[in-house]
Design a protein around this motif. Structure first.
Motif, PDB file in Angstrom:
ATOM      1  N   ASP A  37      -7.405  -3.370   2.061  1.00 15.61           N
ATOM      2  CA  ASP A  37      -7.449  -2.718   3.365  1.00 15.61           C
ATOM      3  C   ASP A  37      -7.750  -3.752   4.455  1.00 15.61           C
ATOM      4  O   ASP A  37      -7.959  -4.939   4.169  1.00 15.61           O
ATOM      5  N   ASP A  38      -7.776  -3.310   5.700  1.00 18.43           N
ATOM      6  CA  ASP A  38      -7.941  -4.228   6.825  1.00 18.43           C
ATOM      7  C   ASP A  38      -9.285  -4.950   6.771  1.00 18.43           C
ATOM      8  O   ASP A  38      -9.367  -6.154   7.096  1.00 18.43           O
ATOM      9  N   LEU A  51      -9.098  -7.613   4.219  1.00 23.30           N
ATOM     10  CA  LEU A  51      -8.249  -8.705   4.688  1.00 23.30           C
ATOM     11  C   LEU A  51      -9.018  -9.615   5.641  1.00 23.30           C
ATOM     12  O   LEU A  51      -8.935 -10.846   5.539  1.00 23.30           O
ATOM     13  N   SER A  80      -1.710  -7.340   6.910  1.00 27.28           N
ATOM     14  CA  SER A  80      -1.695  -6.684   5.603  1.00 27.28           C
ATOM     15  C   SER A  80      -0.365  -6.846   4.871  1.00 27.28           C
ATOM     16  O   SER A  80      -0.289  -6.593   3.666  1.00 27.28           O
ATOM     17  N   ALA A 116       2.807  -5.583   0.349  1.00 29.07           N
ATOM     18  CA  ALA A 116       1.565  -5.845   1.088  1.00 29.07           C
ATOM     19  C   ALA A 116       0.787  -6.958   0.392  1.00 29.07           C
ATOM     20  O   ALA A 116       1.183  -7.462  -0.672  1.00 29.07           O
TER      21      ALA A 116
END
Length: 328
Positions: A233-234, A237, A251, A304
């Protein structure tokens, strides 16, 4: 009488000096003041040698007196004596998996250091002990190294005894995303199987966990707790990019650009080629010119960035450093 003794002494001293001047001791020439006593002592010693030991006295034991018992010699520490004949008790310690070899194998599987793999092995073994039945737990504790079970909760039943529950518990103990937790558990299972191929089968694992014991698919891709590739997820990341200051992206993919003299750049690319052979996957590489290389990592079937992409980017950074390449 006194004058006569004094004259004798004076004469003896004169003879003693003369003997010393000739290189002899006064006693050898029988002219020392105690020479007469020395002669008597020598004669006494000669008679004693001829006549044997003196007769036994009140405090001396005779020849027929019992001798004191001597203490037995201590048993040597090595070589050890073999066990008594007929003792067929199995030595379970000799059947244990080898700790360092197991952890090192897991470390190689996940591309991590020894301490990280050790923690993964401890968490996986502890959760496994809580998943199997009592007979399986006893068998597991008989064979795994004691270093992996010390100060661990090995008896509290796992609330959700399937793949998702197993991976979630391992990930919580390791403080890592479920994708990494699954991969590390699979690496530990593979390391156990390498040393003892049948031991996991003896534990009567729930059917839901069988897939964790299968060798990973070629290509090195991480999968989520349910067996499908999962994107980070963000927040994960952003945390990953803090560990990768030379990388940028979102992503969908992360990239790094490297500019070096051509000979240094070729050395880096050769090392990355060996890394790809080792891991089964590597970064996508583009060459805008002879001094520039651009690296991109992403998991294609997820579309991703996944946790394994972060691990791959870290390995790319290590390869660049090992190639002794300085940024231009």
């Amino acid at each position: 009488m006194a004058k006569e003794m004094e004259g004798d002494n004076r004469k003896r001293r004169a003879l003693a000096r003369a003997a010393r001047e000739e290189g002899h001791r006064a006693s050898e020439a029988a002219v020392s003041l105690g020479s007469s006593k020395q002669r008597r002592h020598a004669e006494h010693a000669e008679r004693a040698e001829q006549n044997g030991p003196p007769p036994e006295g009140a405090h001396k034991p005779g020849p027929h007196a019992p001798r004191p018992q001597e203490a037995p010699a201590p048993e040597p520490a090595w070589p050890r004596r073999p066990p008594p004949t007929g003792d067929n008790t199995p030595d379970t310690g000799a059947l244990r998996l080898r700790y360092r070899e197991l952890v090192t194998s897991a470390a190689d599987q996940i591309g991590a250091d020894f301490d990280t793999a050790r923690d993964a092995a401890r968490a996986t073994v502890a959760v496994l002990a809580r998943t199997v039945d009592e007979a399986g737990r006893r068998r597991l504790l008989d064979v795994v190294p004691a270093e992996l079970t010390q100060e661990q909760d090995l008896s509290t039943p796992l609330g959700q005894a399937d793949v998702i529950g197993f991976v979630r518990e391992v990930s919580e103990q390791l403080h890592c995303p479920p994708e990494q937790g699954r991969r590390r558990a699979e690496a530990v299972f593979l390391a156990i199987t390498e040393q003892s191929p049948g031991v996991l089968g003896e534990l009567h694992l729930p059917d839901e966990l069988e897939e964790l014991t299968r060798p990973p698919q070629p290509g090195g891709g991480l999968v989520g707790p349910d067996g499908h590739t999962a994107a980070i997820d963000d927040e994960e990341l952003r945390a990953a990019l803090r560990r990768l200051p030379d990388w940028t992206g979102d992503s969908r993919a992360i990239t790094r650009t490297l500019v070096l003299p051509p000979d240094q750049l070729e050395r880096v690319l050769l090392r990355l080629d060996r890394l790809k052979q080792e891991l089964g996957r590597g970064p996508r590489i583009s060459r805008p010119d002879e001094r520039t290389a651009q690296f991109a990592v992403r998991t294609t079937n997820a579309g991703a960035v996944t946790a394994i992409d972060i691990d791959l980017a870290l390995r790319v950074d290590e390869a660049i450093t090992q190639a002794n390449a300085g940024l231009a």
